[in-house]
Design a protein around this motif. Sequence first.
Motif, PDB file in Angstrom:
ATOM      1  N   GLY A 169       0.804  -1.210   0.000  1.00 38.16           N
ATOM      2  CA  GLY A 169       0.000   0.000   0.000  1.00 38.16           C
ATOM      3  C   GLY A 169       0.835   1.255   0.000  1.00 38.16           C
ATOM      4  N   ASN A 170       2.134   1.103   0.111  1.00 39.37           N
ATOM      5  CA  ASN A 170       2.970   2.290   0.062  1.00 39.37           C
ATOM      6  C   ASN A 170       4.299   1.918  -0.568  1.00 39.37           C
ATOM      7  N   LEU A 171       5.052   2.954  -0.929  1.00 42.54           N
ATOM      8  CA  LEU A 171       6.290   2.710  -1.647  1.00 42.54           C
ATOM      9  C   LEU A 171       7.271   1.883  -0.838  1.00 42.54           C
ATOM     10  N   PHE A 172       7.295   2.152   0.457  1.00 42.61           N
ATOM     11  CA  PHE A 172       8.247   1.419   1.293  1.00 42.61           C
ATOM     12  C   PHE A 172       7.927  -0.063   1.327  1.00 42.61           C
ATOM     13  N   HIS A 173       6.642  -0.350   1.488  1.00 37.85           N
ATOM     14  CA  HIS A 173       6.198  -1.744   1.475  1.00 37.85           C
ATOM     15  C   HIS A 173       6.587  -2.388   0.144  1.00 37.85           C
ATOM     16  N   VAL A 174       6.353  -1.659  -0.929  1.00 39.95           N
ATOM     17  CA  VAL A 174       6.708  -2.179  -2.241  1.00 39.95           C
ATOM     18  C   VAL A 174       8.205  -2.434  -2.305  1.00 39.95           C
ATOM     19  N   PHE A 175       8.951  -1.506  -1.715  1.00 39.50           N
ATOM     20  CA  PHE A 175      10.399  -1.660  -1.749  1.00 39.50           C
ATOM     21  C   PHE A 175      10.842  -2.924  -1.021  1.00 39.50           C
ATOM     22  N   VAL A 176      10.183  -3.180   0.096  1.00 36.31           N
ATOM     23  CA  VAL A 176      10.506  -4.408   0.836  1.00 36.31           C
ATOM     24  C   VAL A 176      10.271  -5.620  -0.053  1.00 36.31           C
ATOM     25  N   GLY A 177       9.052  -5.676  -0.654  1.00 36.79           N
ATOM     26  CA  GLY A 177       8.760  -6.788  -1.538  1.00 36.79           C
ATOM     27  C   GLY A 177       9.718  -6.839  -2.719  1.00 36.79           C
ATOM     28  N   TRP A 178      10.021  -5.683  -3.216  1.00 36.39           N
ATOM     29  CA  TRP A 178      10.931  -5.493  -4.356  1.00 36.39           C
ATOM     30  C   TRP A 178      12.265  -6.164  -4.085  1.00 36.39           C
ATOM     31  N   GLU A 179      12.824  -5.864  -2.899  1.00 34.78           N
ATOM     32  CA  GLU A 179      14.130  -6.414  -2.563  1.00 34.78           C
ATOM     33  C   GLU A 179      14.046  -7.912  -2.287  1.00 34.78           C
ATOM     34  N   LEU A 180      12.941  -8.323  -1.665  1.00 32.24           N
ATOM     35  CA  LEU A 180      12.773  -9.758  -1.437  1.00 32.24           C
ATOM     36  C   LEU A 180      12.683 -10.494  -2.760  1.00 32.24           C
ATOM     37  N   VAL A 181      11.958  -9.894  -3.700  1.00 33.98           N
ATOM     38  CA  VAL A 181      11.847 -10.489  -5.031  1.00 33.98           C
ATOM     39  C   VAL A 181      13.213 -10.591  -5.656  1.00 33.98           C
ATOM     40  N   GLY A 182      13.990  -9.506  -5.494  1.00 33.48           N
ATOM     41  CA  GLY A 182      15.346  -9.532  -6.043  1.00 33.48           C
ATOM     42  C   GLY A 182      16.171 -10.634  -5.435  1.00 33.48           C
ATOM     43  N   ALA A 183      16.052 -10.786  -4.125  1.00 26.38           N
ATOM     44  CA  ALA A 183      16.831 -11.823  -3.450  1.00 26.38           C
ATOM     45  C   ALA A 183      16.403 -13.194  -3.948  1.00 26.38           C
ATOM     46  N   ALA A 192      27.514 -16.393 -12.170  1.00 27.14           N
ATOM     47  CA  ALA A 192      27.809 -15.076 -12.710  1.00 27.14           C
ATOM     48  C   ALA A 192      26.528 -14.362 -13.094  1.00 27.14           C
ATOM     49  N   ALA A 193      25.584 -15.117 -13.681  1.00 26.38           N
ATOM     50  CA  ALA A 193      24.326 -14.510 -14.087  1.00 26.38           C
ATOM     51  C   ALA A 193      23.566 -13.998 -12.870  1.00 26.38           C
ATOM     52  N   ALA A 194      23.550 -14.805 -11.811  1.00 20.85           N
ATOM     53  CA  ALA A 194      22.846 -14.386 -10.597  1.00 20.85           C
ATOM     54  C   ALA A 194      23.459 -13.110 -10.059  1.00 20.85           C
ATOM     55  N   THR A 195      24.776 -13.086 -10.011  1.00 23.06           N
ATOM     56  CA  THR A 195      25.456 -11.907  -9.495  1.00 23.06           C
ATOM     57  C   THR A 195      25.166 -10.701 -10.370  1.00 23.06           C
ATOM     58  N   LYS A 196      25.213 -10.922 -11.656  1.00 19.68           N
ATOM     59  CA  LYS A 196      24.992  -9.821 -12.592  1.00 19.68           C
ATOM     60  C   LYS A 196      23.592  -9.255 -12.410  1.00 19.68           C
ATOM     61  N   ALA A 197      22.618 -10.161 -12.373  1.00 17.23           N
ATOM     62  CA  ALA A 197      21.250  -9.709 -12.186  1.00 17.23           C
ATOM     63  C   ALA A 197      21.130  -8.906 -10.893  1.00 17.23           C
ATOM     64  N   PHE A 198      21.746  -9.410  -9.881  1.00 15.35           N
ATOM     65  CA  PHE A 198      21.630  -8.773  -8.576  1.00 15.35           C
ATOM     66  C   PHE A 198      22.242  -7.385  -8.617  1.00 15.35           C
ATOM     67  N   VAL A 199      23.450  -7.306  -9.180  1.00 11.06           N
ATOM     68  CA  VAL A 199      24.162  -6.035  -9.172  1.00 11.06           C
ATOM     69  C   VAL A 199      23.444  -5.008 -10.027  1.00 11.06           C
ATOM     70  N   VAL A 200      23.031  -5.418 -11.205  1.00 11.61           N
ATOM     71  CA  VAL A 200      22.364  -4.481 -12.095  1.00 11.61           C
ATOM     72  C   VAL A 200      21.068  -3.987 -11.477  1.00 11.61           C
ATOM     73  N   ASN A 201      20.365  -4.905 -10.861  1.00  9.17           N
ATOM     74  CA  ASN A 201      19.134  -4.514 -10.182  1.00  9.17           C
ATOM     75  C   ASN A 201      19.404  -3.520  -9.081  1.00  9.17           C
ATOM     76  N   ARG A 202      20.544  -3.709  -8.381  1.00 14.86           N
ATOM     77  CA  ARG A 202      20.865  -2.803  -7.258  1.00 14.86           C
ATOM     78  C   ARG A 202      21.111  -1.382  -7.768  1.00 14.86           C
ATOM     79  N   ILE A 203      21.650  -1.309  -8.998  1.00 15.83           N
ATOM     80  CA  ILE A 203      21.871   0.026  -9.552  1.00 15.83           C
ATOM     81  C   ILE A 203      20.548   0.753  -9.667  1.00 15.83           C
ATOM     82  N   GLY A 204      19.568   0.014 -10.220  1.00 14.43           N
ATOM     83  CA  GLY A 204      18.249   0.617 -10.296  1.00 14.43           C
ATOM     84  C   GLY A 204      17.678   0.894  -8.916  1.00 14.43           C
ATOM     85  N   ASP A 205      17.897  -0.042  -7.999  1.00 11.53           N
ATOM     86  CA  ASP A 205      17.311   0.101  -6.667  1.00 11.53           C
ATOM     87  C   ASP A 205      17.879   1.297  -5.934  1.00 11.53           C
TER      88      ASP A 205
END
Lengths: 207, 112, 695, 436
Positions: C155-169, C186-199
């Motif tokens: 219901g709020n951005l922070f909540h979404v962010f929590v889910g967002w990061e859990l999804v990323g994990a 390597a792919a897992a790491t890459k996905a994680f790192v690139v996602n963190r840039i956006g995050d």
Amino acid sequence: MTGADALFGVFAALACGGALGVAAFRSVARMAFSLVVCLSAVAGLFFLLNAPMVGATQLIVYVGGTVVLLIFGVMLTDAGVGRRMKIGLLETISMTFIAIGLAAALGWTAVGLGRAIPGAPVLDEEGVEIVAATPDTLRPIGLKFLGLGGESGVGFLLPFEIISVHLLVVLIGAAYLARAKRRVDATPETPPEATRETASDGLGEQA
Amino acid sequence: MTGYLIVSAVLLTCGVVCMASKRNAVGVLMGVELVLNAASVNFVAAAEFGPPAVPVQVATADAIGVGLDGQIAALFVIVLAAAEAAVALAIVLAFFNQHGTADVDAASELRG
Amino acid sequence: MSVPALLIAATFLPLVGALAGLTARWWRPRKDDRAAGFVASACILGSFGLALTAALRWDGPEPIAGSWYEIFSLAGVTLELGHHIDSLTLTMFCLVSLVASCVCVFALGYLSDELTHEHRDHSFEEELVRPGRFHLFFGYLCLFVTAMLLLVIGGNLFHVFVGWELVGACSYLLIGFYYERPIAGAAATKAFVVNRIGDAGFLIGLAALLAANGDVRFVSLFEAAGAGELSRTALLIGGFGVLAGCVGKSAQFPLQVWLPDAMAGPTPVSALVHSATMVAGGVYLIGRMTPALPGEVLLTVAYLGCATALIGAAPALFQTDLKGILAYSSISQLGYMMLALGVTGWGAGLFHLVTHAFFKSLMFLCAGSVIVACHHAQDVTKLGGLMRKMPVTAGAMLVGVIAISGLAIPGVTLFGEALSFSGFHSKDAILSHALAFTEANPAHAILFWVPLVTAGLTALYMVRLWGLTFAGTPGSATKGAHESPAVMLAPILILAGLAAFCAIGGDGGPLYGFLTRTAPEVGTFALFESPTEAAVDEAHHHAEMMGLIAAGLGAAAGLALFGPWRRAPGHARAEGLKDAAVVRWLRSGWGFDAVYRALAVRPTLLAGEVAALTDRSALDGAVHGTATLARRVARFERSVDERLVDGVVRGVGRLARGFGRLFGATQSGGLRQYVAALAACAVGLAVLAVVLLAG
Amino acid sequence: MLAAPPAADLALPVEPAEAVESVTLAGWLSDGVGLDGFWALAVAAAVHAFVLLNLFGVLPAVFIWVERKWSARLQDRLGPTRVGGRFGWLQALADGLKLIQKEDLVPDAADGLLFRASLYVPAISVLMAFTLLPFNDRWVAVASDCGLFLILAVLSLEVVGVVLGGYTSGSKWSLLGGMREAAQMVSYEIPLALTALVPVIAAGSLSLREIGVFQAGWMFPNWLVFANPFCAAAFLCYFTVAIAECKRAPFDLAEAESELVAGYFTEYASFRWSMFMLAEYASMFVVSLIATLLFLGGWWTGIAPLDAALTGLNDWRPDVGVEGFGVGGYLANVLFAGVVCLKASLLVTVQVWVRWSLPRLRIDQVMATCLKYLTPIACVLLLGATLWPLGLLATLGRPTVFGSTFSASPSPLGGAIVEQDSALPNGDGEAGEALR
């Protein structure tokens, strides 16, 4: 010269003589005998001072109890009757000077104090001193203990009780201290160091 | 009074001399007994010759006496002397058990 | 149960499956059964049931907002967990849980070789033998579903962010499921790192909105934005920040590079996570935040989506990897969605999200089916002619191809509709919105033409995919291939049905209607002019025709090149394109990886090396110098200490000892000496008293 | 005070102002002969001391003879038969002569001075005890109000002489005997004093004369041994302890001839030996006399009319010979003294009987008997005797000794006791009330 004076003279002479004997004799047994004489004479002085209760206590506790205890101690610790422990000549001389000085100081004080408190023997109207009579001091002392008899109304029950408890504790402690050290006795062949260690172990256990 | 005080003084002096000059621990104890007795004599003499005990509230400075209190004090002295003797003797015995002698000069382990 | 309660239950029900899967090692140590898979499937199915119930029970366009737990509330700044339920939420819930259910059931079959205690991994030169991780997969999957639902219900951005990061994990865990393979790690790491840039951008945007509004609940954000209470700066920072997060998550240009690599995970994961749901999270969030986004952001979204669509489509043309084609296709389709959102086609974008989820997961599952059948061979050049061996899969795949290509037969109506599959409707909606937008703003005409071209490309590479895989002569890897078991076909068929018919009626159909029940008002922007509904309707016809033509051309080209009548083996057909530089360039995804390696990774590594060098030479030197200096000072101090201070201390000590010896002599320990001294002192005092008194 | 004349002791007038009916030797010397007050007292004291010493110097001789005859009879033989006639009644005298004739030996190992001096301590202490014992209402040398306490104190001196004598003899036998003696006597003094305190509590006084006066009237229940069960038990206990205190068999470990030759006086001979013997027999008589005074009615015969008659003699023929000297009163005193001595002698006889009947204990048994049994028993008895009057008061409503227990008894002197009790020395009515 009254009868009281005469008796005082006798008792005082005995007391002083006994005391001197205690100080002078080298043999512990003789010292003990002198002490008996001295203390008994002091008890006599107490009778002269209208304090038969104190005198009796002196006799039964001091002479009959404490001194016997001391003699007992002599028997247990002295190697032989005639054995004497000598002290140095210098010590004797210095001690003599100190004793003379002390006696002089105390005598001077005693004379001065005696003058300040003249307290003469109480005579009745016929001139017969009632000092030698045995006044009834038992009940007054008892009442005084209870704080009932005297004018001051301050009793001695609390000190009495404290002293009683103190005496009990002391006697228990003494019995414990003086108990037989069986381990020490049982191992005579152990070297002295070991014996001492054992004894100190025993002390440690006490602590 | 003077006589009793002098007797007391003699007793005390002899007691001190005894304490200071006897190497036997029991002898030292006897000296202590003499000193205590000197005190007792003084107490009882004061009880007899001193001014009578009066209530504190009416007592003036020179009227405070001892009366029977002196005798009671003497009684306490005697009883405490008995206790002292018992303990001291126990210590002497313990000392003797350890050192094999009752010589107080041997009891100098705490010397500086 | 109320709608929020149903959805909360639906959110956390998969946790049971996750627990079962993660702990299966202890509660089923030796049984080679699918217990955890069944539990997980049941949970996710239950979740779907709850979500469906909630969707059916939900009445009215009014969103339901609520708070679960207030983390803190300080000085007007509130962070909390809560829900915001509207038609978008419910649609996403149903979508996620439904696709997840299908994928989960499919995985029961797909992962059966992981059941053994001695699983043989064939991707190494020497066979790697390891214990199977069947249960663990379902644990991760359920965990992912929970996280995704948590994101969606937020219901709020922070909540979404929590889910967002859990999804990323969870995504990290799932991509790296075969972590023994270097490529997977390597792919897992890459996905994680690139996602963190956006995050990082997301976090900045979140912070900006939180600071500006004191509260990141969607309701209050929308209210404040609508009332103009939020400053433009805050809105811009917030909007671009959130967009950065979405770009990362949804694999938009320029952060799309992680998605093709993420195909290293198991195929069901690709079906669920990296095509249908998780990557759609960014689109979802943009859609969710649309009322609070300023025009600049929306325009950026549109251009980014446009670029992504093209950038994704081109490499797909030359990919030889089965899943790689699908991955680039996903990027491209996500670009479509973003484009739609950017050109104020809110409903169109999210509509495409739903349809894409269905047909893309369908295609991935089909691909998975093929992969299983062909013993993990994924190279389309080695496949071919599978149509006869796997007719059901081929048919289902064909449905997906038609759907994603947006093909339809105009004029032929079925049930009063043009004969078409879901992709046609959603792509049609997007194109019509884009056309209306470009008509309203001629400066942005590119926003229509690029998607149109991309639509043709989509049809082309999809037909190529189908043709290479299923048509033609059997490839080298298709020996012994046979149709997959029912447990895998059933989800494929269900999804095929959905991919075909979920969008019946187009923007007049039930799905679109339901989805847009709480659609935000199209705002007015200074930067561009929003197309009106009438304009969109008017553009619809043109867009439909142009889209169909583009798709038809693409499909025709595809059929011509890779059609079933081409009997040549796959590898021979692809031969011509093999060595061209431009082909290699495109195949590698426009060389983004190389660029990034040169621009970001190398500099970073270089910076690291420089730092290390600096550390070794300068800092270590300084530290060593300091240490040497300190040692010399200490040596000097030691000499001072030993000579001067110790001398003083020893002197004091000697002095004290001397005095001690002096006075210690009086402590003879002799009782008698003490008594004698006492008596002597008494005598001395008496003499003194006499002298004084006499004097 | 009493209907009878108050304490007119032999040597020193206690309350001269009230002694109008009877005259003392000192008074007669002072008033009649005209000696100076002090010398009158001194002469009177010397005369009485001589009489006392001789009297109680003779008594041991009698007891020695009695013991010899009695033990012989117990052992089914005759004992002394020749010296002094049929019964050998001069045997003790002959023994004494023989001892005096013997050589006075001092061992080399002994400390001569103490060896010679310490033997007088027991003798003197025992003889001093006689000065504190009342032989009747008026015959008491020192009528102290803590007479019993004083006697116990004086008796406790005896041990010092014994221990010192044993220790200074320079002999192992003597040393062992002395140590045993010290341990035994110091230990037994405790139950001795405790049991002696039981009748003191019953009578409410430490003065032996007052305790004696208290027991006037019929033997039962006025004698303190019948006063309450604790007193009866205390009597038995006291008698047992007294035997030990006198170092008599079966508690004669200090001189156990089968182990230590003769214990502490092994090295003594001749007259010095006889001094120890004298002290032993005298102390036997003293403790018996104390028992009589404390428990067995003192000088009273126990038959109320007879006592009344004897008391009545006080009024018979006063002022004969010397003014103020009552022949009747003197006669009554002699008779009463005879009664008390007879009772004590009977107890001495019992001691002799016990000695020759019972085997000797071991030293540990002796100490155990004292410390493990007699002392706790004595404590219990003391406590019981203290609580008994309170128990009586609580259960029967009978007044206690603090409120004249025996005022209703047919004692001719009962009223006087009440009167005396109420007249506390300090006359503090409030305090008296509190004490009651």
